[in-house]
Structures are given as structure tokens and as C-alpha cells.
Design a protein around this motif. Structure first.
Motif, mmCIF file in Angstrom:
data_model
loop_
_atom_site.group_PDB
_atom_site.id
_atom_site.type_symbol
_atom_site.label_atom_id
_atom_site.label_comp_id
_atom_site.label_asym_id
_atom_site.label_seq_id
_atom_site.Cartn_x
_atom_site.Cartn_y
_atom_site.Cartn_z
ATOM 1 N N ALA A 439 0.860 -1.191 0.000
ATOM 2 C CA ALA A 439 0.000 0.000 0.000
ATOM 3 C C ALA A 439 0.894 1.238 0.000
ATOM 4 O O ALA A 439 2.054 1.185 0.417
ATOM 5 C CB ALA A 439 -0.911 -0.008 1.239
ATOM 6 N N ASP A 443 -1.068 5.468 3.388
ATOM 7 C CA ASP A 443 -2.014 4.499 3.952
ATOM 8 C C ASP A 443 -1.375 3.732 5.113
ATOM 9 O O ASP A 443 -2.037 3.454 6.124
ATOM 10 C CB ASP A 443 -2.464 3.507 2.879
ATOM 11 C CG ASP A 443 -3.346 4.171 1.829
ATOM 12 O OD1 ASP A 443 -3.739 5.335 2.046
ATOM 13 O OD2 ASP A 443 -3.631 3.520 0.798
ATOM 14 N N ARG A 446 -1.277 6.067 8.059
ATOM 15 C CA ARG A 446 -2.613 6.285 8.609
ATOM 16 C C ARG A 446 -3.026 5.103 9.496
ATOM 17 O O ARG A 446 -3.600 5.296 10.567
ATOM 18 C CB ARG A 446 -3.618 6.463 7.460
ATOM 19 C CG ARG A 446 -4.989 6.980 7.916
ATOM 20 C CD ARG A 446 -5.921 7.207 6.737
ATOM 21 N NE ARG A 446 -5.326 8.126 5.778
ATOM 22 C CZ ARG A 446 -4.944 7.814 4.552
ATOM 23 N NH1 ARG A 446 -5.104 6.572 4.105
ATOM 24 N NH2 ARG A 446 -4.408 8.712 3.744
ATOM 25 N N ALA A 447 -2.719 3.879 9.048
ATOM 26 C CA ALA A 447 -3.045 2.698 9.861
ATOM 27 C C ALA A 447 -2.262 2.700 11.162
ATOM 28 O O ALA A 447 -2.807 2.391 12.233
ATOM 29 C CB ALA A 447 -2.745 1.426 9.064
ATOM 30 N N THR A 450 -3.680 5.276 13.528
ATOM 31 C CA THR A 450 -4.977 4.871 14.084
ATOM 32 C C THR A 450 -4.806 3.980 15.307
ATOM 33 O O THR A 450 -5.570 4.074 16.272
ATOM 34 C CB THR A 450 -5.804 4.125 13.015
ATOM 35 O OG1 THR A 450 -5.975 4.971 11.881
ATOM 36 C CG2 THR A 450 -7.164 3.718 13.563
ATOM 37 N N LEU A 483 -5.143 -2.534 7.539
ATOM 38 C CA LEU A 483 -4.795 -2.492 6.116
ATOM 39 C C LEU A 483 -5.503 -3.598 5.338
ATOM 40 O O LEU A 483 -5.851 -3.419 4.169
ATOM 41 C CB LEU A 483 -3.273 -2.609 5.954
ATOM 42 C CG LEU A 483 -2.487 -1.378 6.427
ATOM 43 C CD1 LEU A 483 -1.008 -1.715 6.584
ATOM 44 C CD2 LEU A 483 -2.663 -0.219 5.450
ATOM 45 N N ASP A 485 -8.437 -4.663 6.163
ATOM 46 C CA ASP A 485 -9.801 -4.120 6.148
ATOM 47 C C ASP A 485 -10.873 -5.215 6.041
ATOM 48 O O ASP A 485 -11.733 -5.173 5.157
ATOM 49 C CB ASP A 485 -9.967 -3.117 5.004
ATOM 50 C CG ASP A 485 -11.225 -2.271 5.167
ATOM 51 O OD1 ASP A 485 -11.681 -2.126 6.322
ATOM 52 O OD2 ASP A 485 -11.744 -1.775 4.155
#
Length: 569
Positions: A439, A443, A446-447, A450, A483, A485
Motif C-alpha cells: 500500500a 495508507d 494512517r493505519a 490509528t 490495512l 480491512d
């Protein structure tokens, strides 16, 4: 299910060897042709020396002797050059083939079903991937080229003696009977002995691995003496199996060495009689004796390498044994229609005939939070593995969107269901590589943000040098989940092994991951059940109660008893 990987049958070993040779057929042909030419060149020396003897004892002049001597030198130089080039090709062939074996072993290991990998002893797979692969690679690189050369020389020398003088050749072959009997005796006993040695090496590696990985537990419960005793027993078994193979070699090699002299003595005695009787020239007898003496080199190589081949063949059988593990069933081309998970009439057994789950039925609705509770050994984690597609039910079906979970390809499965456990592997690579998802960097960041992994700002941070604590390893694992998801996350006490401070950090990260997802929590602490939409109570491999926390308390059944026990009331 066995905790030891299988060993390949002889026919499978032969088939695998043929495949490896076919993969580099041109090199094998060149190697064989060069060795044949070298063997032919090597035959010239003894024959020409025999002619020199005849020339000296007869009426041949000095010029003829000089020409024959130059021819002998030419044959020796040609044989040396051809053998050198043949060995060069052989070594390159060995390296390429060893690389194919290593790559094949890695591919097969990575493709082993997860259920198999988790149940086999780690030392068994480790020993096959290290000492066994190295043994086969060394044989291919160092032994096989010389073995091929020795075999070709041996055949050509025998043929040369028979052509030179059939009677002397037959006498020489009769003298080699001792070598044949010794080799046959050895080969009948060596394969089993070397397989036992390989199994003992695996057992020793397994015990050492268990002791090292459990060092804290051993220290905490004062199990040092017990683990030392187990280790000494494994070492003793390894020593015993190695002495067994050594005892075979101490009989085999001296017997063969003694047998080398017999054909030479037989040909000298018989040749003397034939020479006196005028049935063979002195040069012919001399050439025959030289041919038989030349046999010592190839025979020595063959006998030494035969011993090495027994060990390498046993190692190759263990490597190829991975291919005998039944592959995971073919994946389905169907795609799930929806996120609903259904468990219908499921039975499962780790060992044949001993079910640990019995006719389990369950429906997990999209978006709900389901807690699975029960005493230890009730089957909670086993059901979780079936829901995650790690294992396949022995009977019944576990489906997501109407498709069996275990039939989904890995990439598709990860988009639907992910299992998060107490154990998280951190590879000795960068943070980026550890996330294992191709990715874009934004991304990935961001993961990580989080789940609160502020320590991972540098995606190139080498986690082989920077050791992670339990909470950080958990954050990394949860970032992988984000990631991927999936719509459903199965938690098997994901924070149970962390200390309270680390657990609170991990639980905050977990809450971020679980937002807007279906959650199936295998709960050993009942606070998880209190917060769930529904609770499934398991006992002896069956779901005996199913409902909300408050409803199950009103029923005053097994769950209510567990709740009272947990609260100490």
C-alpha cells in the motif's frame, strides 16, 4: 495428527532427482560427455605403457619408445584438462541445483497448511530447512561431479581390461567380488540408520528450541533440572544414532580397502602363468595390472561418496517429505454474497475419532459483537480457528456470505475474516515490510496512527535492531488488520499476555480497529461478554446457551454461574 513431517518414499526421491536433472539437462549432458572423453584419454596411458614394455623387451628402437612416452604424456594432459573442465561444469550444476532445492523447500514450507505448521514440532521443520538442505547442497556441489567422473572411469577401465585380455579381465572382476559384498552389506543397513540419525537431530533441535523459547517459564517454575534432563536425553539419542552410523563405516571402509588388492594379485599371478605359456605378452599383463590399479582411485571415490550419499539421500528424503503433506483443498472461485457468518452442524477433531466440537450451530449477524465464553477446554479457540478459516471442519460447514470460509483464497479470506491472537510475529525487517501489505506510504502511516503506533514514524526503521515490546508488537499486528480491512475480526484474548499498562494501550488501539466491524471475541475475562450484543456459552465442544448478557443472567444457568464465580459471589 502427527507432530512430525513425513519422509518421502524411495520412488518419490527418484522422481524428484529426475526432475532436478531434467531442469538442467544440458549441463548434465556436457558433464557426461566430458567425463567420457576424459576416461577415454585415461585409458591411453596404461595401454601405451604396455606397448613400451613390449618395445623394450622386443626389438623396438629408442625412437619408438620416445614416441610412445610422448603419447602417454599427451593422454595425461588431455585427461587432466577434460576432468578440470568437467568438474567446473559439475560444480556450477551443483550450485544451481542446490539453489533450486532451497527455493523449492521454501516454497513448499510457505504453502504448508497453517494447521499443519502449528502442530508439527518446530525443530523438525528447522532441521530440514538447515542441516538437511545444507547436506544435500554440499553433496550436489562437492560430491556429485566427482561421483559421475568416478563411475564413468570405473566402467571404462573394466571394459578396457576385458578388451585387452578377456581372461585377465574376468579374473580381475572375480577379485572385485569382495567390494560388491561389502557394499551390499552396507547399503542394506545405512539408509535406515541415517534416517534415525536425522530424526534424532530434529528432536534435539526441537528440544533446544523449546528450552530457549520457554526460558522465562523454566526459570519461574524452577524447571531447569527437568529441561536439562530432557536435553541430555536428546543429546544421548543423537550420539547413539551417530555412533550407529559410525560403526557401519568402521566395518565398510577397511573391508573395501582390503578388497582392492585382491584383483591385482589375482591378475599378476594369472598373468605370470599366461606370459610364461606364451598366451599373453608382458606388456599386456602390465597394462592389465595398471588398469586394475587405476580402479583404486574411482573405487575409493565411489566408496567414500556412497557413505556421504546415504546421509544426503536421507536428508533429501526428509526435504522431499514435505511434498507428501496433503495440500490445502483447492480454493473456491465463488465470492461471498454478504457478510453473514453461518456455522451449521460442525464437528471437528484434532485426532481422528476424538471430536472436540459436536454439532455446533451459530449465526453471526453483520455488525454484531458476539462473545464466546466457557471453561478452559470447552472448544472456544477451536471454534475461533474454524470461523477464521485456519482449520476446516470435519463435518458440517462454516460459511461467510454462503461460501465455506476455508475455501476462500488467502487474499480473499483476509478481506472478510481476520483472527487476532495473543501471539504476533515481528520480522527482522523494516516497519514497511512488516506490515506485509503493498500500500502507499500514506495508507501505512494512517493505519499506524490509528492504532497509536507513534514509535513507527520512520517506515524504514529496522525491527531486527529495534526490539518491540508486547504492546508495540500488538499495535503492528492491529495495523495489519486495518490495512487488510476485513468486515469481521475474531479476537482470541489478544491482550491477555500484556501487563496492565501495555494492555490498556493495546485495548485503545483495538477499539479503533474494531469500529464498525463484526467482532467475535473469545473471552476468558467476562467483562468482554458484558459489553457484547450476544454471548455464546460453550461446554464440552457444544454451545449450551446463547443470548444477551442480561438475558442469560435471568436464566440463571451456566453463564450466570460463571458470572458469579468471576465476581467472587
Amino acid at each position: 495428527m502427527s507432530t512430525v513431517l513425513p519422509i518421502a518414499a524411495p520412488r518419490d526421491i527418484v522422481r524428484a532427482a529426475r526432475t532436478l536433472i531434467a531442469a538442467d539437462r544440458r549441463a548434465v549432458v556436457r558433464l557426461t560427455v566430458l567425463n567420457v572423453l576424459a576416461a577415454i584419454a585415461g585409458l591411453g596411458g596404461p595401454y601405451l605403457l604396455g606397448r613400451i614394455i613390449d618395445a623394450v623387451t622386443g626389438s623396438g628402437g629408442a625412437g619408438r619408445v620416445d614416441l610412445l612416452a610422448l603419447a602417454v604424456l599427451g593422454c595425461a594432459l588431455a585427461q587432466t584438462a577434460l576432468l578440470r573442465y568437467a568438474l567446473l561444469i559439475g560444480y556450477r550444476f551443483g550450485e544451481r541445483t542446490a539453489a533450486r532445492i532451497r527455493e523449492g523447500f521454501l516454497d513448499r514450507s510457505l504453502n504448508l497448511p497453517a494447521a499443519v505448521v502449528e502442530r508439527i514440532r518446530p525443530g523438525d521443520l528447522t532441521a530440514r530447512g538447515t542441516s538437511d538442505v545444507d547436506a544435500v547442497a554440499n553433496t550436489l556441489r562437492d560430491i556429485l561431479p566427482e561421483l559421475i567422473s568416478a563411475m564413468i572411469q570405473f566402467v571404462f577401465l573394466i571394459v578396457a581390461v576385458l578388451v585387452l585380455s578377456p581372461l585377465l579381465g574376468i579374473a580381475g572382476l572375480i577379485g572385485l567380488v569382495g567390494v560388491w559384498f561389502s557394499t551390499r552389506w552396507y547399503l542394506r543397513r545405512a539408509p535406515a540408520a541415517y534416517l534415525r540419525e536425522g530424526a534424532a537431530n530434529s528432536q534435539l533441535a526441537d528440544e533446544l528450541s523449546a528450552t530457549v523459547s520457554g526460558a522465562r517459564t523454566i526459570e519461574a517454575f524452577d524447571l531447569g533440572d527437568r529441561r536439562l534432563a530432557v536435553g541430555r536425553e536428546a543429546i544421548a539419542e543423537t550420539r547413539r544414532t551417530r555412533l550407529a552410523t559410525l560403526s557401519l563405516r568402521t566395518v565398510f571402509f577397511p573391508t573395501v580397502e582390503l578388497s582392492y588388492a585382491i584383483p591385482v594379485v589375482v591378475v599378476l599371478v594369472l598373468g605370470g602363468f599366461l606370459s610364461f605359456a606364451g598366451m599373453a605378452s608382458l606388456g599386456t599383463v602390465g597394462a592389465a595390472v595398471l588398469y586394475l590399479r587405476q580402479l583404486v582411485g574411482p573405487l575409493d571415490a565411489l566408496m567414500i561418496w556412497i557413505e556421504q550419499l546415504q546421509s544426503s539421500t536421507a536428508s533429501f528424503a526428509r526435504i522431499e517429505g514435505i511434498s507428501a503433506v496433503p495440500p490445502a483443498p483447492a480454493t473456491s472461485e465463488r465470492r461471498p454474497d454478504g457478510e453473514r457468518i453461518e456455522v451449521r452442524g460442525v464437528r471437528y477433531a484434532y485426532d481422528e475419532g476424538r471430536d472436540v466440537l459436536h454439532d455446533v450451530n451459530l449465526t453471526v449477524r453483520p455488525g454484531e459483537r458476539l462473545a464466546i465464553v466457557g471453561l478452559s477446554g470447552a472448544g472456544k479457540s477451536t471454534l475461533g480457528r474454524l470461523l477464521a478459516g485456519v482449520d476446516r471442519p470435519g463435518a458440517g460447514a462454516v460459511t461467510v456470505g454462503g461460501v465455506p470460509v476455508a475455501d476462500l483464497p488467502p487474499d480473499e479470506l483476509r478481506r472478510h475474516v481476520v483472527l487476532v491472537t495473543q501471539e504476533h510475529h515481528v520480522f527482522a525487517e523494516s516497519v514497511r515490510d512488516n506490515l506485509m501489505v503493498a500500500a502507499p506510504d500514506p495508507d501505512l502511516r494512517r493505519a499506524l496512527d490509528t492504532v497509536g503506533a507513534d514509535w513507527a514514524a520512520d517506515l524504514d526503521l529496522d525491527l531486527g535492531e529495534h526490539r518491540l515490546d508486547g504492546a508495540q508488537a500488538q499495535q503492528l499486528a492491529l495495523a495489519r488488520v486495518l490495512l487488510a480491512d476485513p468486515h469481521t475480526v475474531i479476537l482470541d484474548e489478544a491482550t491477555a499476555l500484556l501487563d496492565p499498562t501495555a494492555a490498556r494501550t493495546a485495548e485503545r488501539a483495538l477499539a479503533a480497529v474494531l469500529h464498525d466491524r463484526t467482532v467475535i471475541a473469545i473471552a476468558h475475562r467476562l467483562q468482554t461478554a458484558h459489553d457484547a450484543d450476544r454471548v455464546a456459552v460453550m461446554d464440552d465442544g457444544r454451545i449450551i446457551e446463547l443470548g444477551s448478557h442480561s438475558h442469560l443472567l435471568e436464566l440463571d444457568g451456566p453463564y450466570a454461574a460463571l458470572w458469579r464465580t468471576w465476581h467472587g459471589s
